[in-house]
Design an enzyme around this catalytic site. Structure first.
Site, PDB file in Angstrom:
ATOM      1  N   ASN A  13       0.883  -1.175   0.000  1.00  0.00           N
ATOM      2  CA  ASN A  13       0.000   0.000   0.000  1.00  0.00           C
ATOM      3  C   ASN A  13       0.921   1.226   0.000  1.00  0.00           C
ATOM      4  O   ASN A  13       1.538   1.540   1.022  1.00  0.00           O
ATOM      5  CB  ASN A  13      -0.827  -0.040   1.272  1.00  0.00           C
ATOM      6  N   CYS A  76      -5.558   4.817   8.232  1.00  0.00           N
ATOM      7  CA  CYS A  76      -5.018   3.901   7.236  1.00  0.00           C
ATOM      8  C   CYS A  76      -3.922   3.144   7.961  1.00  0.00           C
ATOM      9  O   CYS A  76      -2.870   3.714   8.264  1.00  0.00           O
ATOM     10  CB  CYS A  76      -4.470   4.670   6.043  1.00  0.00           C
ATOM     11  N   ASN A  78      -1.948   0.513   7.130  1.00  0.00           N
ATOM     12  CA  ASN A  78      -0.674   0.336   6.425  1.00  0.00           C
ATOM     13  C   ASN A  78       0.108   1.642   6.432  1.00  0.00           C
ATOM     14  O   ASN A  78       1.326   1.656   6.618  1.00  0.00           O
ATOM     15  CB  ASN A  78      -0.928  -0.105   4.982  1.00  0.00           C
ATOM     16  N   ASN A 163     -12.466   3.349  10.620  1.00  0.00           N
ATOM     17  CA  ASN A 163     -13.159   3.567   9.357  1.00  0.00           C
ATOM     18  C   ASN A 163     -14.040   2.356   9.035  1.00  0.00           C
ATOM     19  O   ASN A 163     -13.808   1.249   9.524  1.00  0.00           O
ATOM     20  CB  ASN A 163     -12.169   3.882   8.225  1.00  0.00           C
ATOM     21  N   ASN A 197     -15.481   0.570   3.054  1.00  0.00           N
ATOM     22  CA  ASN A 197     -14.534  -0.343   2.441  1.00  0.00           C
ATOM     23  C   ASN A 197     -15.177  -1.727   2.384  1.00  0.00           C
ATOM     24  O   ASN A 197     -15.809  -2.159   3.359  1.00  0.00           O
ATOM     25  CB  ASN A 197     -13.254  -0.415   3.276  1.00  0.00           C
ATOM     26  N   GLU A 215     -11.284  -0.255  -1.654  1.00  0.00           N
ATOM     27  CA  GLU A 215     -11.076   0.748  -0.612  1.00  0.00           C
ATOM     28  C   GLU A 215     -11.834   2.027  -0.924  1.00  0.00           C
ATOM     29  O   GLU A 215     -11.771   2.549  -2.047  1.00  0.00           O
ATOM     30  CB  GLU A 215      -9.581   1.040  -0.473  1.00  0.00           C
ATOM     31  N   ARG A 216     -12.544   2.516   0.051  1.00  0.00           N
ATOM     32  CA  ARG A 216     -13.300   3.759  -0.080  1.00  0.00           C
ATOM     33  C   ARG A 216     -12.385   4.897  -0.523  1.00  0.00           C
ATOM     34  O   ARG A 216     -11.339   5.141   0.065  1.00  0.00           O
ATOM     35  CB  ARG A 216     -13.942   4.096   1.279  1.00  0.00           C
ATOM     36  N   CYS A 224      -4.921  -3.027   1.992  1.00  0.00           N
ATOM     37  CA  CYS A 224      -5.568  -2.042   2.860  1.00  0.00           C
ATOM     38  C   CYS A 224      -5.379  -2.528   4.291  1.00  0.00           C
ATOM     39  O   CYS A 224      -5.904  -3.575   4.680  1.00  0.00           O
ATOM     40  CB  CYS A 224      -7.050  -1.916   2.517  1.00  0.00           C
ATOM     41  N   GLY A 225      -4.615  -1.785   5.076  1.00  0.00           N
ATOM     42  CA  GLY A 225      -4.259  -2.225   6.419  1.00  0.00           C
ATOM     43  C   GLY A 225      -5.445  -2.367   7.340  1.00  0.00           C
ATOM     44  O   GLY A 225      -5.563  -3.349   8.086  1.00  0.00           O
TER      45      GLY A 225
END
Length: 314
Positions: A13, A76, A78, A163, A197, A215-216, A224-225
């Site tokens: 990422n 996020c 990652n 998120n 997401n 991913e949004r 996506c972490g």
């Protein structure tokens, strides 16, 4: 306007990362910078823009992350590893709380995944399965259950990390189906106006998880972490793995180690690779970037990560 930045990645990422401590640019300007720097057709490209920002309360520094479309994400994970590494380099710390827009996360340097692969562990405690926290306008909680109004018959687990994530366990990942559902969520429908997401997760024979995420604000992404963290927690909630058991999570971008607890919290340990440091001019009036000037190449780090990937796929 001239910026120095680090091109970095966590589990594939990738992001430009700017040390924004002490800078007071308006959010609209950061959004414009994100659209320019993270543009895949531009000279840098990335899955978003990371900012190392001033801390608050007990957090000596913080993270902000803007998607390539200019929207801001709550976190996020990652990227958090990369921001934490930059924060540790700047402050001399090896562990700290990191301030996020709506919460905090713990981060620390840990033993490298492989020689030369800088590794950071992050722990998130702002985990919720409350449908309203996720942003859904129906129901109270969805754990391995159909979600009324979602254009899919699959069973989903809805979580925030903080998120929003919708996680479905599948036998085989159908990317066309995932993209169609992700596009629908990206349209901000009444069911989930804040968008979400969406991940399809397959259990692998060796006990690991394979995660594919729309991913949004980004689209289909190699990694996506927070989706990997949500997938580990969803796997434990649904009885697919045990609580407080370390598991390997794989994706197109690489791998991380994950562990989740009932309390609830999720810990992810993965790489925070710095590929190079560079500078670039940005024209606020046009939103255009100038030429990128390389300051420092980190070829040794890039090679160490590639060696780990090769070994993990053999």
């Amino acid at each position: 306007m001239r910026f120095e930045f680090i091109k970095c990645h966590g589990s594939g990422n990738d992001f430009p990362l700017i040390d924004a401590r002490g800078l007071t640019l308006p959010d609209a300007q950061w959004a414009a910078i994100a659209r320019a720097l993270a543009d895949r057709a531009g000279p840098v490209g990335g899955d978003g823009l990371l900012l190392l920002v001033d801390g608050r309360d007990e957090a000596p520094f913080g993270q902000r992350m803007f998607n390539p479309d200019g929207s801001e994400a709550e976190t996020c994970l990652n990227g958090l590893r990369c921001v934490a590494r930059a924060g540790f380099d700047a402050t001399g710390l090896d562990a700290a709380l990191v301030g996020l827009p709506k919460s905090d996360a713990w981060a620390a340097r840990v033993a490298d995944l492989a020689p030369g692969v800088a590794t950071i562990a992050t722990r998130v405690t702002s985990v919720s399965a409350n449908a309203r926290d996720v942003g859904l306008t129906v129901g109270d909680r969805f754990v391995d259950a159909p979600i009324p109004g979602l254009p899919s018959e699959r069973r989903f687990t809805a979580l925030t990390m903080p998120n929003p994530h919708l996680i479905a366990f599948v036998d085989v990942v159908d990317e066309a189906e995932l993209v169609a559902l992700g596009d629908w969520c990206e349209s901000a429908p009444p069911l989930i106006p804040g968008r979400a997401n969406v991940s399809f997760v397959a259990m692998v024979d060796d006990g690991s998880l394979f995660v594919r995420t729309y991913e949004r604000g980004v689209g289909l992404t190699d990694s996506c972490g927070s989706a990997m963290a949500a997938s580990v927690h969803a796997a434990a909630l649904t009885g697919r793995i045990g609580w407080d058991v370390e598991v390997v999570i794989r994706n197109r971008g690489g791998l991380v180690r994950g562990r989740t607890k009932v309390d609830p919290s999720v810990e992810i340990a993965g790489n925070a690779t710095f590929e190079y440091r560079a500078a670039v001019d940005f024209a606020p009036d046009t939103g255009q970037l100038g030429a990128v000037t390389l300051i420092e190449d980190r070829a040794v780090e890039r090679d160490a990560w590639r060696s780990l990937l090769t070994a993990s796929r053999n």
